[in-house]
Scaffold this motif. Structure first.
Motif, short mmCIF file in Angstrom:
data_model
loop_
_atom_site.label_atom_id
_atom_site.label_comp_id
_atom_site.label_asym_id
_atom_site.label_seq_id
_atom_site.Cartn_x
_atom_site.Cartn_y
_atom_site.Cartn_z
N VAL A 43 160.10 21.52 53.03
CA VAL A 43 160.91 22.44 53.86
C VAL A 43 162.23 23.40 53.14
CG1 VAL A 43 162.32 22.33 56.02
CG2 VAL A 43 160.69 20.45 55.60
N GLY A 44 162.22 24.26 53.66
CA GLY A 44 163.28 25.25 52.78
C GLY A 44 163.49 26.56 53.35
N PRO A 45 164.51 26.93 53.31
CA PRO A 45 164.82 28.35 53.79
C PRO A 45 163.99 29.63 52.85
CG PRO A 45 166.56 27.89 52.38
CD PRO A 45 165.80 26.72 52.34
N SER A 46 163.94 30.79 53.50
CA SER A 46 163.40 31.82 52.59
C SER A 46 164.07 32.12 51.43
CB SER A 46 163.63 33.11 53.51
OG SER A 46 162.92 34.22 52.65
N GLY A 47 163.17 32.22 50.29
CA GLY A 47 163.85 32.30 48.96
C GLY A 47 164.22 31.04 48.22
N SER A 48 163.91 29.77 48.79
CA SER A 48 164.12 28.59 48.00
C SER A 48 162.92 28.14 47.14
CB SER A 48 164.21 27.36 49.12
OG SER A 48 163.05 27.41 49.90
N GLY A 49 161.98 28.81 47.20
CA GLY A 49 161.07 28.56 46.14
C GLY A 49 159.74 27.72 46.64
N LYS A 50 159.49 27.64 47.97
CA LYS A 50 158.63 26.76 48.61
C LYS A 50 157.17 27.49 48.48
CE LYS A 50 159.61 27.98 53.34
NZ LYS A 50 160.79 28.99 53.11
N HIS A 205 159.82 26.42 57.22
CA HIS A 205 161.32 26.44 57.54
C HIS A 205 161.63 25.76 58.76
CE1 HIS A 205 160.02 29.87 59.86
NE2 HIS A 205 161.06 29.70 60.47
N ASP A 206 160.60 25.37 59.34
CA ASP A 206 160.98 24.54 60.86
C ASP A 206 161.01 23.30 60.85
OD1 ASP A 206 160.92 24.01 63.35
OD2 ASP A 206 159.30 25.58 64.17
N PRO A 207 162.12 22.70 61.05
CA PRO A 207 162.45 21.19 61.17
C PRO A 207 161.30 20.30 62.08
CG PRO A 207 164.53 22.23 61.15
CD PRO A 207 163.78 23.28 61.23
N GLY A 208 160.98 21.27 63.38
CA GLY A 208 160.23 20.75 64.30
C GLY A 208 158.63 20.67 63.60
N VAL A 209 158.34 21.38 62.82
CA VAL A 209 157.25 21.53 62.36
C VAL A 209 156.83 20.53 61.31
CG1 VAL A 209 155.44 22.80 60.71
CG2 VAL A 209 156.59 24.01 62.62
N VAL A 217 159.67 16.72 52.14
CA VAL A 217 160.41 16.89 50.91
C VAL A 217 161.12 18.16 51.10
CG1 VAL A 217 159.27 15.59 49.22
CG2 VAL A 217 158.70 18.16 49.59
N ARG A 218 162.62 18.33 50.79
CA ARG A 218 163.26 19.69 50.98
C ARG A 218 163.35 20.50 49.47
NH1 ARG A 218 166.44 21.51 54.97
NH2 ARG A 218 165.76 19.57 56.05
N ILE A 219 163.35 21.76 49.59
CA ILE A 219 163.54 22.46 48.43
C ILE A 219 164.56 23.40 48.56
CG2 ILE A 219 161.60 24.19 48.99
CD1 ILE A 219 160.96 24.36 46.13
N ARG A 225 163.91 17.77 46.92
CA ARG A 225 164.69 16.48 47.21
C ARG A 225 163.81 15.83 48.32
NH1 ARG A 225 170.39 19.71 48.22
NH2 ARG A 225 170.70 20.81 46.10
N ASP A 226 163.79 14.65 47.66
CA ASP A 226 162.83 13.85 48.92
C ASP A 226 163.75 13.36 49.98
OD1 ASP A 226 161.01 12.15 49.98
OD2 ASP A 226 160.42 11.35 47.97
N ASP A 227 163.14 13.89 51.20
CA ASP A 227 163.65 13.53 52.52
C ASP A 227 163.07 12.43 53.28
OD1 ASP A 227 165.43 15.49 52.12
OD2 ASP A 227 164.68 16.84 53.93
N GLY A 228 162.13 11.84 52.53
CA GLY A 228 161.36 10.65 52.94
C GLY A 228 160.16 10.80 53.94
#
Length: 228
Positions: A43-50, A205-209, A217-219, A225-228
């Motif tokens: 998960v991450g916003p646009s441009g975060s590297g995902k 980028h969608d938390p629901g997905v 994990v979040r980038i 970063r590991d969100d579990g």
């Protein structure tokens, strides 16, 4: 006790930069392990590297530093030809924009997966029909993609990705162009595939997905970063 699932993807201190003077750092020091049977959401916003991360895992790009092992194989040591073979035979891709050929039928689009992988022609049509039936498109095989809904086009793309029986399905914003009801249906399909043992990585980028995955994990700014 049952054996622990094998590590499928192992990233160690992966870094990726673009341009120069100064370079844009897309990924920095990324460590990630994905085991067989996992469903991971990045998960991450646009441009975060995902998407850069997905391209490296999918052998569409090479890191500038760090190591990447797939099923224990050192990907950095592979030639371009061997990397292409790995993509064709062990990886499946599903993209936000479907990437279906508009002038080819749904069945032909799915069959192309085996053409690119240079698999035997014998039985190709039957295997493609079975893949389409598995995603609920048995009655749409002769349609052009332009005559399908967005959800049906994504199902066709998933069928194409599954035709070569990949070890890992990589999904880049697979519901980004879909409404909420269709998104739920596609996530349900991915859930069924995961329940049958398929390993899945979803970039979103969608938390629901992301919530549907078993692990998240979040980038942020190229760091994981590991969100579990």
């Amino acid at each position: 006790m049952p054996a622990e699932p094998a590590e499928l993807v192992t990233l160690d201190r992966i870094g990726r930069r673009f341009g120069a003077d100064p370079p844009v750092v897309a990924l920095r020091g990324v460590d990630l392990q994905v085991r067989t049977g996992d469903w991971l959401a990045v998960v991450g916003p646009s441009g975060s590297g995902k998407s850069t991360l997905l391209n490296i895992i999918g052998c569409l790009d090479r890191p500038d530093e760090g190591s990447y092992r797939f099923e224990g194989l050192d990907v950095a040591a592979l030639s371009d030809r061997d990397r292409a073979g790995l993509r064709s035979h062990r990886l499946g891709f599903v993209f936000q924009s479907f990437h279906l050929l508009a002038h080819r039928s749904v069945l032909e689009n799915v069959m192309l997966a085996e053409v690119y992988a240079m698999r035997p022609r014998s039985g190709r049509r039957d295997r493609a029909l079975a893949a389409l039936a598995a995603v609920g498109l048995a009655d749409r095989t002769d349609h052009l993609p332009t005559h399908l809904s967005g959800g049906e086009r994504q199902r066709a793309a998933i069928a194409r990705a599954l035709l070569n029986e990949p070890a890992l399905l990589l999904c880049d914003e697979p519901t980004g162009n879909l409404d909420s009801r269709t998104t739920a249906a596609i996530l349900g399909l991915l859930g069924e595939l995961h329940a049958h043992g398929l390993t899945i990585i979803v970039i979103t980028h969608d938390p629901g997905v992301a919530e549907r995955a078993q692990r998240r994990v979040r980038i942020v700014d190229g760091e994981l970063r590991d969100d579990g």
